[in-house]
Motif scaffolding. Structure first.
Motif, PDB file in Angstrom:
ATOM      1  N   TYR A 334       0.845  -1.197   0.000  1.00  0.00           N
ATOM      2  CA  TYR A 334       0.000   0.000   0.000  1.00  0.00           C
ATOM      3  C   TYR A 334       0.883   1.250   0.000  1.00  0.00           C
ATOM      4  O   TYR A 334       1.709   1.432   0.892  1.00  0.00           O
ATOM      5  CB  TYR A 334      -0.916   0.004   1.225  1.00  0.00           C
ATOM      6  CG  TYR A 334      -2.159  -0.843   1.064  1.00  0.00           C
ATOM      7  CD1 TYR A 334      -2.088  -2.136   0.552  1.00  0.00           C
ATOM      8  CD2 TYR A 334      -3.412  -0.362   1.423  1.00  0.00           C
ATOM      9  CE1 TYR A 334      -3.224  -2.909   0.394  1.00  0.00           C
ATOM     10  CE2 TYR A 334      -4.558  -1.135   1.276  1.00  0.00           C
ATOM     11  CZ  TYR A 334      -4.448  -2.407   0.752  1.00  0.00           C
ATOM     12  OH  TYR A 334      -5.578  -3.170   0.585  1.00  0.00           O
ATOM     13  N   GLY A 342      -6.983   0.117   4.814  1.00  0.00           N
ATOM     14  CA  GLY A 342      -5.573  -0.232   4.781  1.00  0.00           C
ATOM     15  C   GLY A 342      -4.690   0.968   5.028  1.00  0.00           C
ATOM     16  O   GLY A 342      -5.037   2.095   4.662  1.00  0.00           O
ATOM     17  N   HIS A 343      -3.537   0.715   5.642  1.00  0.00           N
ATOM     18  CA  HIS A 343      -2.620   1.797   5.991  1.00  0.00           C
ATOM     19  C   HIS A 343      -1.430   1.851   5.033  1.00  0.00           C
ATOM     20  O   HIS A 343      -1.034   0.831   4.441  1.00  0.00           O
ATOM     21  CB  HIS A 343      -2.098   1.609   7.417  1.00  0.00           C
ATOM     22  CG  HIS A 343      -3.152   1.720   8.462  1.00  0.00           C
ATOM     23  ND1 HIS A 343      -4.098   2.723   8.471  1.00  0.00           N
ATOM     24  CD2 HIS A 343      -3.414   0.954   9.559  1.00  0.00           C
ATOM     25  CE1 HIS A 343      -4.889   2.584   9.516  1.00  0.00           C
ATOM     26  NE2 HIS A 343      -4.504   1.511  10.192  1.00  0.00           N
ATOM     27  N   ASP A 346       1.158  -1.130   4.545  1.00  0.00           N
ATOM     28  CA  ASP A 346       0.587  -2.487   4.638  1.00  0.00           C
ATOM     29  C   ASP A 346       1.024  -3.305   3.432  1.00  0.00           C
ATOM     30  O   ASP A 346       1.184  -2.765   2.323  1.00  0.00           O
ATOM     31  CB  ASP A 346      -0.942  -2.440   4.659  1.00  0.00           C
ATOM     32  CG  ASP A 346      -1.525  -1.983   5.983  1.00  0.00           C
ATOM     33  OD1 ASP A 346      -0.749  -1.584   6.868  1.00  0.00           O
ATOM     34  OD2 ASP A 346      -2.763  -1.999   6.120  1.00  0.00           O
ATOM     35  N   TYR A 347       1.184  -4.614   3.618  1.00  0.00           N
ATOM     36  CA  TYR A 347       1.509  -5.485   2.489  1.00  0.00           C
ATOM     37  C   TYR A 347       0.876  -6.853   2.700  1.00  0.00           C
ATOM     38  O   TYR A 347       0.517  -7.223   3.829  1.00  0.00           O
ATOM     39  CB  TYR A 347       3.026  -5.603   2.287  1.00  0.00           C
ATOM     40  CG  TYR A 347       3.803  -6.126   3.473  1.00  0.00           C
ATOM     41  CD1 TYR A 347       4.092  -7.481   3.607  1.00  0.00           C
ATOM     42  CD2 TYR A 347       4.281  -5.250   4.452  1.00  0.00           C
ATOM     43  CE1 TYR A 347       4.819  -7.961   4.685  1.00  0.00           C
ATOM     44  CE2 TYR A 347       5.005  -5.718   5.544  1.00  0.00           C
ATOM     45  CZ  TYR A 347       5.288  -7.080   5.642  1.00  0.00           C
ATOM     46  OH  TYR A 347       6.004  -7.552   6.721  1.00  0.00           O
ATOM     47  N   TYR A 358      -2.689 -10.174   5.263  1.00  0.00           N
ATOM     48  CA  TYR A 358      -2.071  -8.855   5.178  1.00  0.00           C
ATOM     49  C   TYR A 358      -1.387  -8.528   6.491  1.00  0.00           C
ATOM     50  O   TYR A 358      -1.751  -9.038   7.560  1.00  0.00           O
ATOM     51  CB  TYR A 358      -3.066  -7.767   4.771  1.00  0.00           C
ATOM     52  CG  TYR A 358      -4.191  -7.468   5.724  1.00  0.00           C
ATOM     53  CD1 TYR A 358      -4.069  -6.493   6.714  1.00  0.00           C
ATOM     54  CD2 TYR A 358      -5.415  -8.131   5.614  1.00  0.00           C
ATOM     55  CE1 TYR A 358      -5.117  -6.193   7.568  1.00  0.00           C
ATOM     56  CE2 TYR A 358      -6.471  -7.836   6.470  1.00  0.00           C
ATOM     57  CZ  TYR A 358      -6.314  -6.870   7.452  1.00  0.00           C
ATOM     58  OH  TYR A 358      -7.352  -6.573   8.297  1.00  0.00           O
ATOM     59  N   SER A 360       0.281  -5.261   8.731  1.00  0.00           N
ATOM     60  CA  SER A 360       0.342  -3.817   8.931  1.00  0.00           C
ATOM     61  C   SER A 360       1.455  -3.503   9.923  1.00  0.00           C
ATOM     62  O   SER A 360       1.273  -3.652  11.134  1.00  0.00           O
ATOM     63  CB  SER A 360      -0.990  -3.268   9.456  1.00  0.00           C
ATOM     64  OG  SER A 360      -0.888  -1.872   9.691  1.00  0.00           O
ATOM     65  N   LYS A 385     -11.666  -6.272   6.760  1.00  0.00           N
ATOM     66  CA  LYS A 385     -10.578  -5.326   7.029  1.00  0.00           C
ATOM     67  C   LYS A 385     -11.050  -4.094   7.801  1.00  0.00           C
ATOM     68  O   LYS A 385     -10.460  -3.748   8.843  1.00  0.00           O
ATOM     69  CB  LYS A 385      -9.879  -4.940   5.726  1.00  0.00           C
ATOM     70  CG  LYS A 385      -8.607  -4.140   5.937  1.00  0.00           C
ATOM     71  CD  LYS A 385      -7.864  -3.899   4.628  1.00  0.00           C
ATOM     72  CE  LYS A 385      -7.131  -5.121   4.152  1.00  0.00           C
ATOM     73  NZ  LYS A 385      -6.235  -4.822   3.008  1.00  0.00           N
ATOM     74  N   TYR A 389      -9.844  -3.179  11.689  1.00  0.00           N
ATOM     75  CA  TYR A 389      -9.170  -1.921  12.029  1.00  0.00           C
ATOM     76  C   TYR A 389      -9.982  -1.109  13.046  1.00  0.00           C
ATOM     77  O   TYR A 389      -9.421  -0.470  13.934  1.00  0.00           O
ATOM     78  CB  TYR A 389      -8.900  -1.097  10.776  1.00  0.00           C
ATOM     79  CG  TYR A 389      -7.633  -1.493  10.055  1.00  0.00           C
ATOM     80  CD1 TYR A 389      -6.436  -1.620  10.754  1.00  0.00           C
ATOM     81  CD2 TYR A 389      -7.616  -1.738   8.688  1.00  0.00           C
ATOM     82  CE1 TYR A 389      -5.265  -1.995  10.114  1.00  0.00           C
ATOM     83  CE2 TYR A 389      -6.457  -2.109   8.037  1.00  0.00           C
ATOM     84  CZ  TYR A 389      -5.274  -2.230   8.755  1.00  0.00           C
ATOM     85  OH  TYR A 389      -4.114  -2.597   8.118  1.00  0.00           O
TER      86      TYR A 389
END
Length: 392
Positions: A334, A342-343, A346-347, A358, A360, A385, A389
């Motif tokens: 990301y 998503g931040h 993130d991957y 994922y 973070s 997601k 979060y």
């Protein structure tokens, strides 16, 4: 007097610490997944959430097999398909870390069958302007295609006529691939492809080991990933999920699967695993190459893997012609702050059986979502997601 004063204080702080690691809206996760099961969108699923090194949720839902009424379990085994790719990418980067190969080495050094490949353009076949490098394979800029419904180019269609993946071993795969053109010059465009399967062959050639041997020695044994295999042992078949299509039509029974047979060890999609095993792999990544105080790979290598590697303007996802999600050396990354979607930083990646993970770094968070649904669906990961979060 002092001891009697300290004891309740310690208990209070201990309670606070434990509570801090819980997901505040776990019931919302439960409700979302149970709705998916009740609506017969999936047979079942496993959700695993780890934060700051602690598992804060690990829950199984629905059924592992509908026909035999086998309940899903947190130890159930899944076809992880393309979630194999990050493991193969890590194995490749271990060779880089040991100076056995270099990222910008042309792959023809190790796989001479793939030398002098032609590029299929509108005007016909032309010579490639660049050599395919190890980096190109890791970031999907090799020029290779995928076929099997994962691409619509002329080259994808050529793959489907005599597909390189449908062979007995990786040497046969690259031989068949050598007879097919590239769809663009290497190093220029991101196009999801069989590149990571080619990495599997490269690992075998450089290490002198089969892919399973290399994985076992360098990744699975150090991480104690005891339930991750190319070939599922007979003793574990009763934990293997059946695979379902739309309407919960049986696609493949756990009792009659190719994963219980010998075959080509696919670096792009050949592994089965559990949520607990994959957590160990993700923990290594989040901890920058360290697992249980042992360094398996340099932290600088993990940083490179989880940083965008694509040429300018190329990406997995764009909005208003601006790249929002790029690709590192094995994962999507990301590049923007998406809030609850998503931040930045993130991957992660997914598998064709609707498995997802994922990581973070910002939240010290790992999320693994396992199901067995075809065709691939991102309903679970996209739905969960923002809930997850919100609950942190």
């Amino acid at each position: 007097m002092i001891k009697s004063f300290l004891l309740p204080v310690i208990i209070v702080f201990s309670t606070i610490s434990i509570q801090a690691q819980k997901l505040s809206n776990e019931r919302s996760v439960d409700k979302f997944i149970k709705n998916q099961v009740n609506q017969k969108n999936i047979a079942g699923a496993v959700v695993l959430i780890s934060r700051k090194g602690e598992t804060i949720m690990h829950t199984a839902y629905g059924q592992q097999d509908i026909e035999d009424k086998v309940k899903m379990n947190t130890s159930s085994i899944f076809r992880i398909y393309s979630m194999t790719k990050p493991i193969t990418s890590l194995a490749t980067m271990m060779l880089v870390d040991r100076d056995s190969i270099a990222l910008d080495d042309p792959i023809e050094i190790y796989i001479p069958e793939l030398k002098n490949l032609m590029v299929l353009e509108k005007k016909g076949l032309v010579e490639s302007e660049n050599k395919i490098t190890v980096r190109d394979l890791l970031r999907h800029t090799s020029g290779f295609a995928y076929g099997i419904g994962l691409g619509t180019s002329k080259v994808d269609k050529l793959y489907d006529k005599n597909h390189p993946l449908f062979v007995s071993n990786n040497d046969q795969m690259v031989q068949r691939l050598s007879e097919l053109p590239l769809q663009n010059n290497p190093g220029e465009k991101y196009h999801y492809s069989i590149s990571v399967d080619v990495l599997g062959c490269l690992i075998e050639r450089v290490s002198g080991m089969s892919l399973s041997e290399f994985f076992n020695k360098n990744i699975f044994e150090p991480l104690e990933m005891n339930d991750t295999h190319f070939k599922l042992p007979e003793s574990k078949v009763n934990r293997f999920c059946s695979h379902y299509e739309k309407g919960l039509k049986l696609k493949e029974s756990y009792k009659s699967s190719n994963y219980t047979k010998d075959g080509r060890q696919s670096g792009g999609g050949g592994l089965v695993s559990t949520s607990s095993d994959y957590l160990k792999f993700c923990t290594l990544l989040l901890n920058n190459g360290i697992y249980n105080n042992d360094t398996l790979i340099s932290s600088s290598i993990i940083t490179e893997m989880t940083s965008n590697q694509l040429p300018p303007g190329e990406g997995v996802y764009k909005r208003n012609n601006e790249v929002g999600i790029g690709f590192g050396l094995g994962f999507m990354v990301y590049l923007k702050e998406w809030g609850k979607a998503g931040h930045l930083g993130d991957y992660g990646w997914n598998g064709a059986g609707s498995t997802h993970f994922y990581i973070s770094p910002k939240e010290e968070l790992i999320v693994i979502i396992m199901s067995q649904k075809a065709p691939y669906s991102n309903t679970l990961v996209n739905g969960l997601k923002p809930i997850i979060y919100e609950g942190l």
